[in-house]
Design a protein around this motif. Structure first.
Motif, PDB file in Angstrom:
ATOM      1  N   LYS A 148      20.600  21.091 -17.169  1.00 36.10           N
ATOM      2  CA  LYS A 148      20.081  20.258 -17.931  1.00 36.10           C
ATOM      3  C   LYS A 148      20.945  18.671 -16.885  1.00 36.10           C
ATOM      4  CE  LYS A 148      19.210  21.841 -21.859  1.00 36.10           C
ATOM      5  NZ  LYS A 148      17.978  21.225 -22.672  1.00 36.10           N
ATOM      6  N   LEU A 149      21.176  18.274 -16.092  1.00 35.32           N
ATOM      7  CA  LEU A 149      21.353  17.593 -15.877  1.00 35.32           C
ATOM      8  C   LEU A 149      20.426  17.044 -14.747  1.00 35.32           C
ATOM      9  CD1 LEU A 149      24.928  18.937 -13.693  1.00 35.32           C
ATOM     10  CD2 LEU A 149      24.905  17.677 -15.907  1.00 35.32           C
ATOM     11  N   VAL A 150      20.612  15.404 -14.569  1.00 33.61           N
ATOM     12  CA  VAL A 150      19.211  14.661 -14.037  1.00 33.61           C
ATOM     13  C   VAL A 150      20.280  13.815 -13.364  1.00 33.61           C
ATOM     14  CG1 VAL A 150      17.674  13.446 -14.393  1.00 33.61           C
ATOM     15  CG2 VAL A 150      18.200  15.099 -16.160  1.00 33.61           C
ATOM     16  N   LEU A 151      19.621  13.522 -11.841  1.00 41.10           N
ATOM     17  CA  LEU A 151      19.870  12.969 -10.581  1.00 41.10           C
ATOM     18  C   LEU A 151      18.534  11.470 -10.692  1.00 41.10           C
ATOM     19  CD1 LEU A 151      20.519  14.359  -6.754  1.00 41.10           C
ATOM     20  CD2 LEU A 151      18.648  12.097  -7.660  1.00 41.10           C
ATOM     21  N   TYR A 152      19.177  10.554 -10.217  1.00 38.01           N
ATOM     22  CA  TYR A 152      18.453   9.194 -10.785  1.00 38.01           C
ATOM     23  C   TYR A 152      17.812   8.901  -8.949  1.00 38.01           C
ATOM     24  CZ  TYR A 152      17.918   8.820 -15.869  1.00 38.01           C
ATOM     25  OH  TYR A 152      17.454   8.990 -16.968  1.00 38.01           O
ATOM     26  N   THR A 153      16.546   8.839  -9.187  1.00 35.09           N
ATOM     27  CA  THR A 153      16.041   7.864  -7.652  1.00 35.09           C
ATOM     28  C   THR A 153      15.199   6.821  -8.341  1.00 35.09           C
ATOM     29  OG1 THR A 153      14.426   9.064  -7.385  1.00 35.09           O
ATOM     30  CG2 THR A 153      16.777   9.767  -6.137  1.00 35.09           C
ATOM     31  N   THR A 154      14.306   6.047  -7.487  1.00 30.67           N
ATOM     32  CA  THR A 154      13.706   5.513  -7.831  1.00 30.67           C
ATOM     33  C   THR A 154      12.157   5.464  -6.762  1.00 30.67           C
ATOM     34  OG1 THR A 154      13.694   3.910  -5.990  1.00 30.67           O
ATOM     35  CG2 THR A 154      15.172   2.953  -8.172  1.00 30.67           C
ATOM     36  N   THR A 155      10.944   4.863  -7.549  1.00 27.93           N
ATOM     37  CA  THR A 155      10.097   5.688  -6.174  1.00 27.93           C
ATOM     38  C   THR A 155       9.748   4.177  -5.011  1.00 27.93           C
ATOM     39  OG1 THR A 155       8.812   3.646  -8.329  1.00 27.93           O
ATOM     40  CG2 THR A 155       8.287   5.231  -8.428  1.00 27.93           C
ATOM     41  N   GLN A 156      11.018   4.051  -4.403  1.00 30.90           N
ATOM     42  CA  GLN A 156      11.068   3.274  -3.686  1.00 30.90           C
ATOM     43  C   GLN A 156      12.294   3.663  -2.461  1.00 30.90           C
ATOM     44  OE1 GLN A 156       8.976   0.012  -1.862  1.00 30.90           O
ATOM     45  NE2 GLN A 156       7.931   0.997  -3.854  1.00 30.90           N
ATOM     46  N   THR A 157      13.274   4.700  -3.561  1.00 21.81           N
ATOM     47  CA  THR A 157      13.949   5.894  -2.737  1.00 21.81           C
ATOM     48  C   THR A 157      14.013   6.197  -1.839  1.00 21.81           C
ATOM     49  OG1 THR A 157      15.235   5.020  -4.914  1.00 21.81           O
ATOM     50  CG2 THR A 157      15.811   7.123  -3.205  1.00 21.81           C
ATOM     51  N   HIS A 158      14.527   6.767  -0.656  1.00 23.47           N
ATOM     52  CA  HIS A 158      13.905   7.305   0.340  1.00 23.47           C
ATOM     53  C   HIS A 158      14.267   8.944  -0.116  1.00 23.47           C
ATOM     54  CE1 HIS A 158      15.219   9.882   4.097  1.00 23.47           C
ATOM     55  NE2 HIS A 158      14.102   8.608   4.921  1.00 23.47           N
ATOM     56  N   LEU A 159      13.418   9.790   0.920  1.00 23.97           N
ATOM     57  CA  LEU A 159      13.043  11.292   0.261  1.00 23.97           C
ATOM     58  C   LEU A 159      14.525  11.733   0.581  1.00 23.97           C
ATOM     59  CD1 LEU A 159      11.177  13.139  -0.228  1.00 23.97           C
ATOM     60  CD2 LEU A 159      11.263  13.547   2.462  1.00 23.97           C
ATOM     61  N   LEU A 160      15.239  11.340   0.960  1.00 19.73           N
ATOM     62  CA  LEU A 160      16.795  11.729   0.866  1.00 19.73           C
ATOM     63  C   LEU A 160      17.341  12.210  -1.097  1.00 19.73           C
ATOM     64  CD1 LEU A 160      18.243   9.186  -0.288  1.00 19.73           C
ATOM     65  CD2 LEU A 160      19.260   8.671   1.710  1.00 19.73           C
TER      66      LEU A 160
END
Length: 209
Positions: A55-67
């Motif tokens: 159920k956990l979610v890690l947030y990035t953006t569409t510009q975040t590095h692939l890391l």
């Protein structure tokens, strides 16, 4: 490591000598993001043992590095890349984060970390950390707006760890004139973890993050 924090003007909470935080050398920003995600996940699970890992979610953006995506794949966690647009110079804004939080909490998910960026690889964008911090620090109004069933499901709102990936642009913090554009005061006040690379702008011969 404390010397590095000092020249970047990071808060003393990032110093090893304070025994509050402390720095370590990794081989890459990807390793740093993975370690931050592990730390954030462990802290969240310890505080909220009733929540299932899936159920956990890690947030990035569409510009975040692939890391960010790689960290999610390694840990087997859901990754959500928040859509950013050219109208905002491809930066993540507080409003975008708030919308995502509302939707995910309402769907019974638990965002536990956001990987924000100072100097994205593709567009040199700096996410709006002050707006992000405001949303992350004030989540009561999000809970209050949910219906009763959703509220009961999320009565303990997940702690959102803020990891700042400043792999190539972070080293500019050695120059006071870049403190504002890189949002150093907000980093010092709200970031749980921070990463920069010495083998990029500084041309260090050994890869280090």
């Amino acid at each position: 490591m404390d010397w590095t924090a000092q020249i970047l003007r990071l808060d003393k909470s990032f110093y090893n000598t304070t025994e509050v935080g402390g720095g370590v050398i990794q081989t890459s920003a990807s390793d740093s993001a993975l370690i931050a995600a592990v730390a954030a996940c462990l802290r969240y699970i310890c505080e909220h043992p009733h929540v299932a890992m899936e159920k956990l979610v890690l947030y990035t953006t569409t510009q975040t590095h692939l890391l960010g995506k790689k960290a999610g794949l390694v840990l087997g966690l859901k990754v959500c890349a928040l859509e950013v647009t050219s109208e905002d110079d491809f930066a993540l804004r507080g409003e975008m984060l708030e919308v995502a939080l509302r939707e995910d909490v309402d769907d019974g998910l638990y965002p536990f970390i956001l990987i924000a960026t100072i100097g994205t690889t593709s567009s040199a964008t700096v996410d709006q950390l002050s707006e992000i911090a405001d949303i992350g620090a004030n989540t009561d109004h999000i809970l209050a707006s949910l219906d009763e069933s959703s509220y009961l499901h999320t009565e303990t709102y997940p702690f959102l760890w803020l990891h700042v990936n400043a792999a190539w642009a972070g080293i500019t913090l050695v120059h006071p004139e870049y403190h504002k554009v890189c949002q150093l005061p907000t980093v010092n006040a709200y970031a749980d973890s921070f990463c920069t690379n010495f083998h990029k702008v500084c041309s260090c011969l050994i890869m280090s993050a």
